[in-house]
Design an enzyme around this catalytic site. Structure first.
Site: not given
Ligand SMILES: [Zn+2]
Length: 234
Positions: A118, A121
């Site tokens: 994602h 992060c």
């Molecule tokens: Zn992460």
């Protein structure tokens, strides 16, 4: 037994404390509501779940609290087998990850293994810095290795947020590649052609998933040094 009461050894003291702890108590009351809702929608829901699982997806994601596998994919209990760790790293010496992968691929016969990173992060951002965070630095070293592999591209990005997010993408790609190199995936590919490895990114700011387009379902792109011959049987 006054002393026991004081220490909560009979259970009453800590139960009282926990009942007053909102974030903790909320979990249990939410669970009650969730169970009621599921049963209302489908009276057989839990009876069916209790019979067993046959998920078609293995999700290997980040431990970050904002990227829960079921919620972001709109899936129900029983549909996704999940493994999560900091920054969705797939290391071939990690017995935990390998055990999950082996069970998912060879017992559950999942069809899709998804490495889901994602944007933003924290693990990847930490790996980009030179600061010490403790034990986790040894884990994040794997991401520094990804940086080293792609430093020619990453060193040219001056915006820090962009740099983190590009490393997030490169990290997912490398970790998906790492999965493909395992004996588990390679041997499965020799037997079946319905097993895919994918790399995805969740954009937390929009909730949307981006497919990085690095999907693989055979060993052709692995490179000579990683490709394994079938195991010899004696
Ligand atoms: Zn992460």
């Amino acid at each position: 037994m006054k002393n026991d009461d004081k220490n909560g050894a009979n259970g009453s003291a800590y139960k009282l404390t926990l009942a007053n702890n909102q974030s903790y108590a909320k979990l249990l009351s939410n669970n009650r509501s969730w169970v009621d809702k599921q049963v209302e929608q489908d009276p057989e829901f839990f009876k069916t779940l209790a019979k067993g699982q046959s998920p078609e997806i293995l999700w290997i994601g980040c431990a970050d609290s904002r990227v829960p596998a079921n919620e972001v994919t709109g899936t129900k209990p029983g549909e996704v087998f999940v493994h999560r760790n900091i920054a969705n790293v797939c290391v071939h010496t990690d017995m935990n990850m390998l055990s999950v992968l082996d069970y998912a691929v060879n017992v559950l016969k999942v069809k899709h293994v998804i490495v889901a990173g994602h944007y933003g992060c924290g693990g990847v951002a930490a790996a980009l810095s030179n600061k010490q965070f403790g034990l986790i630095d040894n884990w994040l070293r794997h991401i520094k290795d990804v940086y080293r592999l792609h430093s020619h591209e990453l060193d040219r990005i001056t915006d820090q947020e962009q740099k983190v997010n590009r490393l997030v993408e490169l990290n997912v790609t490398e970790q998906a590649y790492n999965l493909c190199k395992t004996t588990i995936i390679q041997n499965a590919w020799k037997e079946r052609d319905d097993l895919f490895v994918h790399g995805w990114i969740i954009d937390i700011a929009t909730g949307l998933i981006k497919d990085l387009g690095v999907s693989a379902n055979n060993s052709n792109q692995l490179g000579y040094v990683y490709e394994l011959s079938p195991a010899e049987t004696h």
